[in-house]
Design an enzyme around this catalytic site. Structure first.
Site, short mmCIF file in Angstrom:
data_model
loop_
_atom_site.label_atom_id
_atom_site.label_comp_id
_atom_site.label_asym_id
_atom_site.label_seq_id
_atom_site.Cartn_x
_atom_site.Cartn_y
_atom_site.Cartn_z
N TYR A 1 -1.29 -14.43 7.17
CA TYR A 1 -0.67 -13.28 7.82
C TYR A 1 0.14 -13.72 9.02
CZ TYR A 1 -3.85 -10.48 5.04
OH TYR A 1 -4.52 -9.90 4.01
N HIS B 1 2.58 -11.69 6.25
CA HIS B 1 3.38 -12.04 5.09
C HIS B 1 4.13 -10.80 4.62
CE1 HIS B 1 -0.67 -11.30 3.12
NE2 HIS B 1 0.08 -10.38 2.57
N GLU C 1 3.19 -7.33 6.60
CA GLU C 1 1.86 -6.75 6.85
C GLU C 1 1.03 -7.70 7.69
OE1 GLU C 1 -1.27 -7.09 3.58
OE2 GLU C 1 0.58 -7.09 2.39
N ARG D 1 -4.01 -2.60 7.30
CA ARG D 1 -2.85 -3.40 7.71
C ARG D 1 -1.85 -2.53 8.46
NH1 ARG D 1 -6.16 -5.97 5.67
NH2 ARG D 1 -6.06 -7.40 3.90
N HIS E 1 -6.70 -0.65 1.99
CA HIS E 1 -7.26 -0.86 0.66
C HIS E 1 -8.39 0.14 0.40
CE1 HIS E 1 -5.15 -4.47 -0.52
NE2 HIS E 1 -5.54 -5.14 0.57
N PHE F 1 -2.83 -0.35 -2.16
CA PHE F 1 -3.00 0.26 -0.84
C PHE F 1 -2.81 1.77 -0.94
CE2 PHE F 1 -1.65 -4.02 0.53
CZ PHE F 1 -2.58 -4.26 1.53
#
Length: 130
Positions: free
Chosen positions: A62, A64, A82, A101, A116, A124
């Site tokens: 992250y 990414h 995110e 995120r 999630h 998501f």
């Protein structure tokens, strides 16, 4: 008598003003998790800092790019990135990213929060603005 009423009112008001749990207001809710605007801003700032430096953290590297396979509506055009947002007033520096995120653009503009939690597979859901 008036001064007594003012003192009593202040005595009851002080715990409310100093209790951080009562001051915390949800800007976004993901499942049962409340994120303050400070939580969100800190995550965007941390993620964008890594993005600007060209570095990543964690096993999933992250921040990414977020491809938006779900087709969410964000205020600005992508590409999007995110980065984990944590509910404990900490910023992500590695380890388990949790379920939630922040999404931001390549210029660091905050776009939204996704989760999630409640989604199928690796999909998501968009969190709800409060």
């Amino acid at each position: 008598m008036h001064a007594f009423k003012v003192l009593v009112a202040l005595a009851f008001a002080v715990p409310v003003l100093t209790n951080p749990l009562l001051r915390r207001q949800c800007a976004e809710t993901c499942g049962n998790t409340c994120y303050s605007q400070d939580d969100i801003n800190a995550a965007v700032q941390q993620g964008y800092g890594y993005y600007e430096d060209g570095t990543t953290v964690g096993n999933d590297e992250y921040p990414h790019q977020y491809k938006d396979y779900e087709g969410f509506t964000f205020p600005d055009a992508g590409p999007y990135y995110e980065f984990p947002v944590l509910s404990d007033e900490q910023v992500y520096t590695g380890g388990s990213p949790g379920a939630d995120r922040v999404i931001f653009t390549g210029d660091g503009t905050y776009e939204g929060v996704i989760t999630h939690t409640g989604a199928t597979g690796n999909d998501f859901l968009q969190c709800t603005a409060d």
